[in-house]
Design an enzyme around this catalytic site. Structure first.
Site, PDB file in Angstrom:
ATOM      1  N   GLU A   1      87.861  44.864  40.967  1.00  0.00           N
ATOM      2  CA  GLU A   1      86.902  44.566  39.890  1.00  0.00           C
ATOM      3  C   GLU A   1      87.035  45.553  38.725  1.00  0.00           C
ATOM      4  OE1 GLU A   1      82.952  44.206  41.501  1.00  0.00           O
ATOM      5  OE2 GLU A   1      83.395  42.288  42.450  1.00  0.00           O
TER       6      GLU A   1
ATOM      7  N   GLU B   1      85.615  37.015  46.867  1.00  0.00           N
ATOM      8  CA  GLU B   1      84.289  37.431  47.331  1.00  0.00           C
ATOM      9  C   GLU B   1      83.259  36.355  47.004  1.00  0.00           C
ATOM     10  OE1 GLU B   1      82.805  41.262  46.238  1.00  0.00           O
ATOM     11  OE2 GLU B   1      84.697  42.295  46.666  1.00  0.00           O
TER      12      GLU B   1
END
Length: 708
Positions: free
Chosen positions: A178, A249
């Site tokens: 991320e 995710e």
């Protein structure tokens, strides 16, 4: 031997071992020449124990998963530069081999920055002291250590033959995590770092693809992937037509902090967004984060994060099925797999079925071409009947119907056929007899007992080096001031402050959403010498954000406020002590120092900075075990020298209840008899009302409430 002969021999050897080539195109991953739609679940090896890894993996497989996804935790594996630990719960190779033994694939998220509500984002704290280091940017010291660790992990996997290209189960690897969330803060250096990280990873020649999650500029051939709860709506897509749509995710719940309530995400909502991602985005890989969250043992959780992790996942903290979530998703996986060839090989088309309704069809070519359809109702309130291929279909609100043959509905995301279950907590033993307990009063140090001296307030983490949650700030000063109605005012950027002014206890704490807080309480000053001892407490280190190495924690100002004026003690001469005396003595160890003198349990009302010890026998059943600590305040708990984690019962959420009262004790931590329970209590808890419990579940025949 000629090079081409060597290559042929190596290729034949790999084929003999069952090696599988993993490639990809714009539709999916291609494993050994076959396209696959893959369902994956995150299970983190250090958040459970080797003894229950096989059961967790088996339940994931039974639930229709093909892949287990895990981070690699740098701080566990390299606690000091060049010193490695892969033992016990940290045995990554054993974990992956267990997955392989059960016939599943692995997605290995090396990072090595992981966030994951893990202390310091997974970084070992010794990185903080590397001269000139700046984390996660085009910084040579950081890149050197990151490359060293990444190479270490890849080399270990290769030496064990664990990549699919070698016949192993690893089909995907991840570098970074991320990064786009912080990339702008680093400007051009951030962009250069992304390029470097991708090139470094690909250069390790694992033989399987690499991914970067939430990184729209992931350089070729690295695949950019989606994280979140609604990737069927939010994912902008792969950054190349030659890359597949992967969802690394899909949050089955959300992390839970002290002072907060659990986030409940329904089985129907998860199923809706998985199906939408496959139908709308041509998604071919979905990972549930978490499928089993487990336990943040020891001091591994990040700032304010509770010890239980993603307990609302399909497999709860104890590894028990959470129904109907587990069963509903199992049915979804079966429905998708029943038409996976058509989804992967067919041509996609979409069309409107109403103002808030739409359809997606996948059709294979040829006269015998198969067809699969998804009928979507985006109306959150109303049932809607649609016409599709001369048939009527009734769609519940906010749902998707799956028609594997474009005719018959085999699954609807809002229609739950699995019965709910509920957790049963069965008390086995109480600890109500005072004569079963012993206590040890930790020492509140004064200025003369400290060895580290500074003329300013030092930053907490830089002093403790993450060896302890606790740092004592001590001060001795002469009081000859004219001061009426004195108050001690302490401003802190840590998480908790316990202040002792000549024997008087004062305390305060912050919260997950507040970066600093102030303790202000009346204080009695003696004429002449006064001692102030302040215990600064961190409940986990921060795990995210740019320039993590520059983060500040600890006391920022200390003042005595009088009605006339205030006296700033911030730049006085302060003494420091890292940790507690009990920690230095390792009082929690199963075989602790025999010279430590424990005493009979005294008054248990409002006791602070105190250790308690008792013994217990293991419950006879095979059910998971938990301690109910609802009578305690704040502290840490150990069983047989193994840390169960932090507890913080006294911090209530908005509805007046603790965020966590049950604390998992893995069966592998226990002996049959004579288990040693040790607690360190900061905040006045009473150990006489602790109980030992077993945990099980039972089905509920009644209609599920909206809490699953």
């Amino acid at each position: 031997m000629e090079n081409w002969v060597i290559l042929v021999v190596m290729s034949l050897a790999l084929l003999a071992m069952g090696a599988e080539e993993v490639t990809y195109d714009g539709r999916s991953l291609i494993i050994d020449g076959h396209r696959k739609i893959l369902f994956s679940g995150s299970i983190h090896y250090p958040r459970s124990t080797p003894q229950i890894w096989p059961t967790l993996i088996a339940k994931a497989k039974e639930g229709g998963l093909n892949v287990i996804q895990t981070y690699v935790f740098w701080n566990l594996h390299e606690p000091q530069p060049g010193q490695y630990d892969f033992s016990g719960r940290y045995d990554l190779v054993r974990f992956i081999k267990e997955i392989q033994a059960q016939g599943l694939y692995v997605c290995l998220r090396i990072g090595p920055y992981v966030e994951s509500e893990w202390t310091y984002g997974g970084f070992p704290f010794w990185l903080h002291d590397v001269p000139g280091i700046v984390y996660r940017t085009d910084n040579e010291p950081f890149k050197m250590y990151m490359q060293n660790f990444t190479t270490k992990i890849v080399s270990m996997m290769q030496s064990e033959g664990l990549y699919a290209s070698q016949g192993g189960p690893i089909i995907l690897s991840q570098i970074e995590n991320e990064y786009q969330n912080v990339q702008k803060a680093f400007g051009e250096e951030g962009s250069r770092y992304v390029e470097w990280a991708a090139k470094m990873a690909v250069g390790l020649k694992t033989g399987v693809p690499w991914v970067m999650c939430k990184q729209t500029d992931a350089p070729d051939p690295v695949i950019n992937t989606c994280n979140g709860m609604r990737c069927g709506e939010t994912f902008t897509g792969p950054n190349s037509p030659n890359k597949p749509a992967l969802w690394t995710e899909n949050w089955t719940s959300f992390y839970h902090v002290y002072g907060g309530e659990p986030y409940i995400r329904s089985a129907e909502d998860i199923a809706f967004h998985v199906t939408l991602f496959i139908a709308r985005k041509n998604g071919s890989y979905v990972n549930y984060y978490m499928y089993h969250g487990g336990t943040n043992f020891g001091r591994t959780s990040s700032a304010y994060v509770i010890t239980s992790y993603y307990d609302q996942a399909p497999l709860d903290e104890y590894g028990l099925l959470r129904q109907p979530k587990w069963g509903h998703l199992k049915e979804l996986h079966a429905a998708i797999k029943s038409c996976s060839t058509t989804l992967l090989e067919g041509k996609q088309s979409n069309f409107s079925l109403g103002q808030l309704q739409e359809g997606y069809v996948f059709e294979e070519e040829g006269e015998e071409g198969k067809c699969a359809a998804f009928l979507v109702n985006n109306d959150h309130v109303n049932i809607f009947t649609v016409q599709f291929r001369n048939r009527s279909y009734q769609l519940p609100p906010n749902s998707i119907s799956i028609l594997p043959d474009c005719q018959n509905v085999t699954f609807n995301t809002a229609t739950v056929n699995t019965k709910c279950n509920r957790r049963i907590i069965s008390p086995v033993q109480t600890f109500s007899s005072a004569d079963k307990w012993e206590q040890f009063q930790d020492v509140i140090p004064n200025f003369d007992q400290t060895s580290l001296i500074s003329n300013s307030l030092l930053e907490h983490m830089n002093v403790t080096k993450d060896k302890s949650d606790y740092l004592w700030y001590t001060l001795r000063f002469e009081h000859n001031l004219s001061c009426s109605e004195p108050k001690l005012q302490v401003q802190s950027a840590a998480h908790v402050v316990h202040a002792f002014a000549d024997g008087t206890y004062l305390g305060a704490h912050g919260s997950h959403d507040v970066k600093s807080f102030t303790l202000e309480v009346p204080v009695t000053l003696n004429e002449g010498t006064n001692n102030i001892s302040i215990l600064s407490v961190m409940v986990g280190l921060p795990d995210s954000g740019a320039f993590l190495e520059q983060r500040f924690a600890g006391l920022t100002t200390v003042e005595i406020e009088c009605s006339e004026e205030s006296y700033d003690l911030t730049n006085s001469t302060w003494g420091y002590q890292v940790g507690l005396l009990g920690e230095q003595l390792e009082i929690y160890e199963e075989q602790s120092d025999s010279s430590i003198q424990w005493f009979e349990l005294g008054n248990t009302t409002d006791q602070t900075i105190v250790w308690y010890k008792a013994t217990f026998d293991s419950p006879k059943s095979d059910d998971p075990v938990a301690l109910n600590l609802e009578s305690m305040g704040k502290g840490h708990v150990w069983v047989n020298g193994q840390s169960i984690g932090r507890y913080w019962i006294s911090f209530h959420h908005s509805k007046g209840q603790p965020s966590q009262t049950l604390y998992h004790v893995p069966r592998s931590f226990l002996n049959e008899n004579g288990n040693i329970l040790v607690l360190f209590e900061e905040d006045g808890g009473n150990p006489l009302h602790i109980s030992l419990n077993t945990v099980s579940s039972t089905n509920i025949d009644d209609t599920c409430l909206n809490n699953h």
